[in-house]
Design an enzyme around this catalytic site. Sequence first.
Site, short mmCIF file in Angstrom:
data_model
loop_
_atom_site.label_atom_id
_atom_site.label_comp_id
_atom_site.label_asym_id
_atom_site.label_seq_id
_atom_site.Cartn_x
_atom_site.Cartn_y
_atom_site.Cartn_z
N ASP B 200 0.86 -1.18 0.00
CA ASP B 200 0.00 0.00 0.00
C ASP B 200 0.90 1.24 0.00
OD1 ASP B 200 -1.54 2.23 0.72
OD2 ASP B 200 -2.96 1.01 1.86
N LYS B 226 -3.22 12.49 -2.09
CA LYS B 226 -2.34 12.97 -1.03
C LYS B 226 -1.14 13.67 -1.68
CE LYS B 226 -3.83 9.16 1.96
NZ LYS B 226 -4.53 9.90 3.01
N ARG B 374 -0.13 15.21 13.49
CA ARG B 374 0.54 14.69 12.30
C ARG B 374 0.83 15.85 11.36
NH1 ARG B 374 -2.19 10.34 8.23
NH2 ARG B 374 -3.45 12.19 7.86
#
Lengths: 415, 415
Positions: B200, B226, B374
């Site tokens: 992944d 992303k 994050r």
Amino acid sequence: MSHFPDLAAIDALDRADPLRRMRDRFAMPEGVIYLDGNSLGPASHAVFHELEQAARHEWGHDLIRSWNTAGWFEMPLELGDRIGRLVGAGPSQTVVADTTSVNIFKALHAAMGLRAGRNVIVAEGGSFPTDLYMAEGVASTRPGTELRLEGVDAEAIEDLIDERVGVVLVNHVDYKSGRLRDMAALTQKIHAAGALAVWDLCHSAGALPVDLDGAKADFAVGCTYKYLNGGPGAPAFIYVATRHQAAAQNPLSGWWGHARPFAFEQHYAGHVGIRRFQCGTQPILSMRALKAALVTWDEVDMAALRAKSVALTGLFIELVETRCAGFGLALESPRDDAERGSQVSFAHENAYEVMQALIARGVIGDFRAPSTMRFGFAPLYLGYRDVWNAVEIMQDVFSAGAWQDPRFAVKAAVT
Amino acid sequence: MSHFPDLAAIDALDRADPLRRMRDRFAMPEGVIYLDGNSLGPASHAVFHELEQAARHEWGHDLIRSWNTAGWFEMPLELGDRIGRLVGAGPSQTVVADTTSVNIFKALHAAMGLRAGRNVIVAEGGSFPTDLYMAEGVASTRPGTELRLEGVDAEAIEDLIDERVGVVLVNHVDYKSGRLRDMAALTQKIHAAGALAVWDLCHSAGALPVDLDGAKADFAVGCTYKYLNGGPGAPAFIYVATRHQAAAQNPLSGWWGHARPFAFEQHYAGHVGIRRFQCGTQPILSMRALKAALVTWDEVDMAALRAKSVALTGLFIELVETRCAGFGLALESPRDDAERGSQVSFAHENAYEVMQALIARGVIGDFRAPSTMRFGFAPLYLGYRDVWNAVEIMQDVFSAGAWQDPRFAVKAAVT
């Protein structure tokens, strides 16, 4: 229509058309009579604005926040309910997600799971092929599953349904002939045999009134880029009747279908409701084009749509059979209005070449091998005069023999 | 960096940055330091033009013809090869299609089918959850399949791989900690046990060089919204190594994966090649935004990208640990550059509130329960000065106690 119409009568029909004002909503190139909205619907002007808003402002400026502030995450449910109104589904039974093919997989798997002990899926041999291919895919992941096909294993689908059948996958309107099934009657027969009905609405959603709840349909799927005008490859939808939502399992158990998608739990626990039939993150820009298209649909009265659709297709059949008589055309669609969707197909020995000649003259329909010319009539942006003009051009193509021009000849590879 | 950097040193780094000119390609709101490109990448200006072209001209004007004339039908292959260059995949092994979740289903099913007789799927307990949920979905359609999870059934994934394991699904970069796996070494161990590796790449594609072919990966999946900046919910990709393409079966056997999709055959015959891993019609508008993003990526040297990524994340760690010392932060990401992706996570008892306070000041990262902040560092549009400024704001948020403002308190439902 009981008499052969003249142009004055045609124009009177356009003037009296309650849907006539919808036409201005759509972008349509000059010189085109678009009879292929059953394959790819046109863009509405609102779509361009909506895309700009979604891309420049929501994505470009608000970035990650738009998942909440612009309603991106809830959009599949919001649009699902909008489609629900058009297909006779009460709220919270329809969600926009993935592709028709993927949704067929979900629906067939879920339905077979609800009919444990039965191992047969029935479908139509003449179905748009992806339905059959996905049914084969489902069978490959459920050892012992058999497929029975109408037109192969028996002439009529009703004759294939017995106590071994778990699910019947059936098209509401046939993609090629435009034949319209009686959804309530066939669903009743399917239920009487203890099986479940999965209806494919690709060629009926936005083409005519559909009554999923009234017909007691179990599952349905459909695409949004044909009559619904959602844009090329716009996300599809799936309907799961409320009574099945607690027990039906989605094998494509992705995080968007989880009861608590943002709790980031280690094990899947499906949402108790239509959300469970989502899987992964959806293409928001494509979904926004669909949203703009559906906002236009919110204004449409489906009974008026159907009345005009029947009038347009009926007029087309009447004009073609009168003015193109003797040119070798044979009607492939039902003549009975009640059995016809919003499209008309004619067979012709040189269907490919004739369709190419029509397209060159601005009449855009499509060809389906080996010999079908297919014409879709979308009442939101087509008028009676369009039908008249299209047939005039067709008559001209035949009488002048224009389709015999070598540039319209069949190519080695037809795509 | 061996010494504590000052602002002059920071600005010198920006001036020397070979990727600096890429920054102008992106739309970015004033006053924002965007450290969430690992969740949703920003829009490039080229995207707006590409969407307008696709919507107004190709869809709006050319209508159905654009499937051929605008290359819509071939776009998943074209974009797949573009992504292939970024992830170390030679041509014709990568296709853009569907969602990451759906592609995990395809890859796990196909891989287990190639390892008949083995009945265990290994995954990471700390994986982004949809990987686990889809593995459960695959298990539900393959009776007798077991899941083994790293962190649950054993501490290290290597200890879970034995002769019963058919496939190991593993994240290249962990979504939460940013830990980077050694793809070649782990794939070798997986192969030594006779199993197959599904990688992944959601958090590594576009974040660092990936070498799927070199590592002898079997399958891979990844998202494009992303680091690749493809847009919200942009279609995902799947890689199938050439050596598996003839035998690997896609259970989602839709018409776009057929050897002859326009022959409208009654039975499925998968294309011998990567096309087989397509299923249904793809969302073209979303795919066009991705295309514009990938054209920008064509110019990027991945080694330069990685060098800058390591420098940015290293600088961030150094500055935070120096300037925010004593505020209760604990590094959750690997300190060793070689083991870190392009993101940095810090744990804090009040991570949610601190992140809200940072966002209010324009520093956009994200929160992951229960206590993780994050921060993603995308080298195409972030500079060293951005890192400096972000840490300055963080220091300010801590020393002024700004995060204790009631408006930043945890809400009942965190989405």
